[in-house]
Design a protein around this motif. Structure first.
Motif, PDB file in Angstrom:
ATOM      1  N   TYR A 187     -12.931   7.651  -3.063  1.00  0.00           N
ATOM      2  CA  TYR A 187     -12.604   7.051  -4.402  1.00  0.00           C
ATOM      3  C   TYR A 187     -13.992   7.423  -5.240  1.00  0.00           C
ATOM      4  CZ  TYR A 187     -11.843   3.951  -8.426  1.00  0.00           C
ATOM      5  OH  TYR A 187     -11.436   3.384  -9.618  1.00  0.00           O
TER       6      TYR A 187
ATOM      7  N   GLN B 138      -4.321   6.620   2.718  1.00  0.00           N
ATOM      8  CA  GLN B 138      -4.162   5.345   2.216  1.00  0.00           C
ATOM      9  C   GLN B 138      -2.623   4.856   2.846  1.00  0.00           C
ATOM     10  OE1 GLN B 138      -6.251   2.901   0.307  1.00  0.00           O
ATOM     11  NE2 GLN B 138      -4.733   1.602   1.302  1.00  0.00           N
ATOM     12  N   TYR B 139      -1.634   5.856   2.620  1.00  0.00           N
ATOM     13  CA  TYR B 139      -0.273   5.556   3.012  1.00  0.00           C
ATOM     14  C   TYR B 139      -0.302   5.524   4.515  1.00  0.00           C
ATOM     15  CZ  TYR B 139       4.332   7.269   4.512  1.00  0.00           C
ATOM     16  OH  TYR B 139       5.318   7.441   5.225  1.00  0.00           O
TER      17      TYR B 139
ATOM     18  N   TRP C  32       0.743  -1.171   0.056  1.00  0.00           N
ATOM     19  CA  TRP C  32      -0.027   0.001   0.068  1.00  0.00           C
ATOM     20  C   TRP C  32       0.902   1.279   0.074  1.00  0.00           C
ATOM     21  CZ3 TRP C  32      -4.653  -0.646  -1.697  1.00  0.00           C
ATOM     22  CH2 TRP C  32      -5.178  -1.662  -1.158  1.00  0.00           C
ATOM     23  N   THR C  33       2.060   1.316   0.207  1.00  0.00           N
ATOM     24  CA  THR C  33       3.087   2.343   0.085  1.00  0.00           C
ATOM     25  C   THR C  33       4.152   2.369  -0.630  1.00  0.00           C
ATOM     26  OG1 THR C  33       4.408   1.665   1.979  1.00  0.00           O
ATOM     27  CG2 THR C  33       2.223   2.642   2.647  1.00  0.00           C
TER      28      THR C  33
ATOM     29  N   ARG D 205      -8.231  13.040  -4.263  1.00  0.00           N
ATOM     30  CA  ARG D 205      -7.432  12.218  -4.557  1.00  0.00           C
ATOM     31  C   ARG D 205      -6.089  12.235  -3.661  1.00  0.00           C
ATOM     32  NH1 ARG D 205      -6.453  13.149  -9.740  1.00  0.00           N
ATOM     33  NH2 ARG D 205      -8.093  11.731 -10.417  1.00  0.00           N
TER      34      ARG D 205
ATOM     35  N   ARG E 192      -7.248  11.101  -0.199  1.00  0.00           N
ATOM     36  CA  ARG E 192      -7.220   9.681  -0.027  1.00  0.00           C
ATOM     37  C   ARG E 192      -5.920   8.928  -0.172  1.00  0.00           C
ATOM     38  NH1 ARG E 192      -7.693   6.176  -4.454  1.00  0.00           N
ATOM     39  NH2 ARG E 192      -7.715   7.725  -6.110  1.00  0.00           N
ATOM     40  N   SER E 193      -5.100   9.408  -0.934  1.00  0.00           N
ATOM     41  CA  SER E 193      -3.648   8.852  -1.067  1.00  0.00           C
ATOM     42  C   SER E 193      -2.816   9.160   0.055  1.00  0.00           C
ATOM     43  CB  SER E 193      -2.947   9.360  -2.514  1.00  0.00           C
ATOM     44  OG  SER E 193      -3.623   9.201  -3.720  1.00  0.00           O
TER      45      SER E 193
ATOM     46  N   TYR F 140       5.484  13.188  -3.570  1.00  0.00           N
ATOM     47  CA  TYR F 140       4.036  13.450  -3.579  1.00  0.00           C
ATOM     48  C   TYR F 140       3.626  14.522  -2.551  1.00  0.00           C
ATOM     49  CZ  TYR F 140      -0.935  12.165  -4.338  1.00  0.00           C
ATOM     50  OH  TYR F 140      -2.397  12.453  -4.277  1.00  0.00           O
TER      51      TYR F 140
END
Length: 309
Positions: free
Chosen positions: A251, A276-277, A140-141, A269, A272-273, A149
Motif C-alpha cells: 500500500y 488481503q482476500y 476483509w473479503t 493493488r 495486495r487485494s 475482480y
C-alpha cells in the motif's frame, strides 16, 4: 397388530461406491435439508463442480482460485505438485471450496459416493457457512465481487503484457509477490479526519501539553543542536504526508513511490487485494476446519440415523 404404526422404510440414497450426477444431486438436496432446516446454517448459494486430478493440480497452482493472472510461479507450483502426485509422494485434496457468491465447491471425480457425501457436507455447507458468517471474512473479503475482480486482474495484466512487455510485467509481479506477505492490513484502517476534526485534535493536544508544563524544565541546559525542534517538525510533517507509520508495504509503495507508473501501481493493488482476500483464511484455519468438521459430523450422523446412508 401393534397400536404403534411401523415406520415407513427409507430407501438409502445410494448403495454402492460408484456415483453419478443424479445421485450427487439427490444427496446434496438431502444434506441441504438437514443443514438449513435442522441446523439453521446460513450459506451462500452453492455451485458444485466435479473435477479431475489434473484440474485439481491446476487449482493448486493458482492458490485454489478458479481464475488467476499468468505468472511463472504458478507453473512452477504445478510442475512440483504434479511430480509429487504422480510419483506417489503426496495425495490430492478431496475438495476445494472458494469463498465466493455463489460458493464454488470442487469435488474430485475419484471420490467414492460416500466421500462425495462427506465432502459436500464438509465444504459446501460447513466451510460455506463459516465464510458467510465469520467476522474476519465479512470484514476483509467481498464474496460477491471476488470472481469479477479476478477476471479484471487477469485481463488487466494480460493487457499490460501486450503493451509493456512480458519482462516488465514479470519484474513488477516478482517484486509484488515477494512483498505480499507484508502487503496486508491486519487492523481496520483508521478513517481520515476532516480539517475541523484535525484542528480540534490539535487543540486538545496543545491543551494537554500546557497542562503538563512545568517551570522546572527551564533550569535544564539548552540542547547543543539549536535546530533540533525544527528538524523534529520537518520529520513529523513528512511522516504525516506519507501516512507513517504504515505496516502495509505494498500500500505504501502504491501510494507514495516516486518512480512507479500508474499501470505498475495498479498491479501492486491487484496483488495486495488478492493477498488481503487470503488473510482471513490463514487467521481462521483451525476454526474454519473445526466448523466444517462439526457440520459434516452432524449431517453424516443424521443421514445414518434416518436410514438415508
Amino acid at each position: 397388530m401393534s397400536a404403534s404404526k411401523k415406520k415407513a422404510k427409507v430407501t438409502p440414497l445410494f448403495d454402492n461406491a460408484d456415483w453419478d450426477y443424479a445421485t450427487v444431486d439427490k444427496v446434496f438436496q438431502a444434506i441441504q435439508t438437514i443443514a438449513i432446516e435442522e441446523m439453521g446454517l446460513e450459506v451462500y448459494p452453492t455451485q458444485v463442480e466435479v473435477i479431475t486430478s489434473e484440474q485439481m493440480l491446476d487449482a493448486y497452482s493458482s492458490v485454489g482460485m478458479p481464475l488467476m493472472y499468468s505468472h511463472w510461479s504458478f507453473g512452477k507450483s504445478f510442475v512440483r505438485d504434479e511430480a509429487s502426485y504422480r510419483g506417489g509422494f503426496s495425495g490430492l485434496a478431496y475438495e476445494i471450496v472458494i469463498n465466493s457468491n455463489p460458493c464454488i465447491c470442487y469435488i474430485m471425480e475419484e471420490n467414492s459416493m460416500t466421500m462425495q457425501t462427506l465432502v459436500l457436507a464438509h465444504a459446501a455447507f460447513g466451510h460455506n457457512h463459516f465464510f458467510k458468517n465469520n467476522h474476519l471474512f465479512k470484514q476483509w473479503t467481498d464474496a460477491n465481487a471476488i470472481l469479477d475482480y479476478l477476471q479484471f486482474a487477469k485481463n488487466y495484466i494480460a493487457k499490460c503484457e501486450e503493451k509493456y512487455g512480458l519482462k516488465e510485467v514479470e519484474k513488477i509481479l516478482d517484486s509484488a509477490h515477494a512483498l505480499q506477505g507484508q502487503g496486508i492490513d491486519k487492523f481496520t484502517r483508521r478513517q481520515k479526519l476532516d480539517s475541523a476534526a484535525l484542528r480540534e485534535k490539535e487543540l486538545v493536544r496543545a491543551e494537554y501539553e500546557r497542562s503538563q508544563y512545568s517551570e522546572l524544565w527551564r533550569t535544564l541546559p539548552e540542547s547543543k543542536s539549536k535546530d533540533s525542534h525544527e528538524i523534529d517538525q520537518i520529520e513529523k510533517e513528512l511522516a504525516r504526508k506519507l501516512g507513517l507509520p504504515e505496516s502495509n508495504l505494498l500500500y505504501f509503495l502504491e501510494k507514495h513511490s516516486p518512480i512507479l507508473e500508474s499501470w505498475q501501481r495498479e498491479i501492486l493493488r491487484i496483488v495486495r487485494s488478492i493477498a488481503q482476500y487470503f488473510y482471513p483464511q490463514r487467521q481462521t484455519k483451525l476454526m474454519n476446519e473445526g466448523c466444517a468438521c462439526f457440520v459434516h459430523y452432524h449431517i453424516m450422523n443424521r443421514l445414518y440415523d434416518t436410514g438415508q446412508i
